[in-house]
Design a protein around this motif. Structure first.
Motif, PDB file in Angstrom:
ATOM      1  N   UNK A 142       0.860  -1.403   0.073  1.00 56.01           N
ATOM      2  CA  UNK A 142      -0.029   0.099   0.020  1.00 56.01           C
ATOM      3  C   UNK A 142       0.828   1.203   0.044  1.00 56.01           C
ATOM      4  N   UNK A 143       2.127   1.027   0.503  1.00 59.25           N
ATOM      5  CA  UNK A 143       3.007   2.166   0.613  1.00 59.25           C
ATOM      6  C   UNK A 143       4.407   1.754   0.579  1.00 59.25           C
ATOM      7  N   UNK A 144       5.316   2.577   0.010  1.00 64.74           N
ATOM      8  CA  UNK A 144       6.686   1.976   0.147  1.00 64.74           C
ATOM      9  C   UNK A 144       7.328   3.353   0.634  1.00 64.74           C
ATOM     10  N   UNK A 145       8.282   3.425   1.853  1.00 65.89           N
ATOM     11  CA  UNK A 145       9.026   4.499   2.175  1.00 65.89           C
ATOM     12  C   UNK A 145      10.532   4.025   1.806  1.00 65.89           C
ATOM     13  N   UNK A 146      11.285   4.770   0.899  1.00 69.49           N
ATOM     14  CA  UNK A 146      12.495   4.788   0.456  1.00 69.49           C
ATOM     15  C   UNK A 146      13.107   6.091   0.532  1.00 69.49           C
ATOM     16  N   UNK A 147      13.702   6.280   1.685  1.00 71.27           N
ATOM     17  CA  UNK A 147      13.801   7.715   1.801  1.00 71.27           C
ATOM     18  C   UNK A 147      15.594   7.842   1.968  1.00 71.27           C
ATOM     19  N   UNK A 148      16.036   8.848   1.355  1.00 74.04           N
ATOM     20  CA  UNK A 148      17.583   9.185   1.452  1.00 74.04           C
ATOM     21  C   UNK A 148      18.256   7.910   1.090  1.00 74.04           C
TER      22      UNK A 148
ATOM     23  N   UNK B 296      -3.101   3.182  -6.906  1.00 74.19           N
ATOM     24  CA  UNK B 296      -3.125   4.302  -5.783  1.00 74.19           C
ATOM     25  C   UNK B 296      -2.253   4.219  -4.628  1.00 74.19           C
ATOM     26  N   UNK B 297      -1.279   3.215  -4.880  1.00 73.54           N
ATOM     27  CA  UNK B 297      -0.100   3.095  -3.365  1.00 73.54           C
ATOM     28  C   UNK B 297       0.686   4.377  -3.504  1.00 73.54           C
ATOM     29  N   UNK B 298       1.137   4.735  -2.466  1.00 73.46           N
ATOM     30  CA  UNK B 298       2.087   5.840  -2.156  1.00 73.46           C
ATOM     31  C   UNK B 298       3.678   5.520  -2.113  1.00 73.46           C
ATOM     32  N   UNK B 299       4.553   6.292  -2.697  1.00 74.46           N
ATOM     33  CA  UNK B 299       5.966   6.197  -2.786  1.00 74.46           C
ATOM     34  C   UNK B 299       6.371   7.253  -2.166  1.00 74.46           C
ATOM     35  N   UNK B 300       7.019   7.072  -0.853  1.00 74.93           N
ATOM     36  CA  UNK B 300       7.640   8.285  -0.189  1.00 74.93           C
ATOM     37  C   UNK B 300       8.997   8.316  -0.398  1.00 74.93           C
ATOM     38  N   UNK B 301       9.907   9.493  -0.695  1.00 76.54           N
ATOM     39  CA  UNK B 301      11.263   9.328  -0.978  1.00 76.54           C
ATOM     40  C   UNK B 301      11.717  10.483  -0.226  1.00 76.54           C
TER      41      UNK B 301
END
Length: 288
Positions: free
Chosen positions: A219-225, A249-254
């Protein structure tokens, strides 16, 4: 008088341009890391410690060591030395606001919730996600899991312990601290995460540029820095692979200094600061 190559950096060990280029090739082929020539002094200072720890006399000896099949652990020491594990609870607050306001209302209608913290470092990110889900998801949302991965086994051991200096938890909202963090017995300056948080999270070692032993959808992927260490080609390939792991509709956070680029731009729409949402026309992967 000892002779040092003309292109070597001054210091304890000779570090020639050829040495640097060999290290850069290895870092890119095995881990996707992009090392510009301007990073040569930094690479020297980071890896000189490894040469001392292994009792080696030169970077050429170190490269020979890394070539041995039996030295897979040292290759992970290499990537750990060349990257920086800087993280904190609820880092980049706007991402958690989006999680609460845009995603969780949808997740509350589901029986199955999956979120991936890719590059979880010492664990503050997945534990922050877990607190947010426990606080806002309706009780009936039973099948909730967070996958937390990192390439560094040492930092994963710390993440699994879930122990942090109390002063590092000041960014955790007070009510969250009272509910899910507790003092460590005999160590008043330390706190640890409670069992409700740990129950949601599975920690695993993973090299992002290699095969992924799971299918999603998330539903969401956090891949930050994380992608900041990769060249543009590797970044674009990663964004596309993330799209294949997200439901429609899923979220990607970078990370704050990262931007989506390449073919994946056609698969996502901007949904906030360094926040992207997979377009509905791109269907989800099959659940596992």
């Amino acid at each position: 008088m000892s002779l040092v190559a003309a292109d070597a950096l001054p210091g304890e060990f000779a570090f020639t341009d050829a040495d640097f280029e060999a290290l850069a090739r290895l870092a890119r082929s095995e881990f996707g890391l992009s090392l510009a020539v301007s990073k040569k002094p930094l690479v020297y200072s980071r890896l000189a410690r490894r040469l001392r720890a292994r009792g080696l006399g030169s970077f050429r000896d170190y490269m020979a060591l890394l070539d041995l099949e039996s030295e897979s652990a040292e290759r992970l020491e290499l990537v750990s030395a060349l990257t920086t594990n800087v993280t904190s609870f609820f880092r980049e607050k706007h991402h958690f606001e989006t999680l609460c306001e845009a995603l969780i209302p949808e997740l509350g209608l589901q029986r199955r919730v999956r979120i991936w913290s890719a590059g979880c470092s010492s664990g503050q990110e997945p534990f922050s996600i877990a607190m947010t889900l426990l606080n806002f998801l309706p009780p009936g949302t039973r099948d909730t899991r967070i996958l937390a991965t990192d390439i560094d086994p040492a930092i994963l051991r710390k993440a699994r312990q879930g122990r942090y200096a109390a002063e590092d938890c000041e960014t955790v909202p007070a009510d969250y601290r009272h509910r899910w963090l507790r003092p460590v017995a005999g160590e008043p300056e330390m706190v640890e995460t409670g069992p409700d948080l740990r129950a949601l999270i599975s920690f695993a070692e993973l090299n992002l540029i290699c095969d992924w032993p799971f299918n999603g959808p998330f539903d969401a992927i956090f891949c930050r820095n994380v992608a900041i260490y990769f060249d543009q080609e590797t970044q674009q390939r990663l964004w596309t692979r993330f799209s294949g792991m997200l439901r429609a509709g899923g979220f990607l956070f970078i990370g704050h200094s990262e931007r989506l680029s390449g073919p994946a731009l056609a698969e996502f729409t901007t949904a906030g600061v360094t926040t992207y949402r997979k377009r509905a026309s791109h269907g989800p992967s099959r659940p596992t």
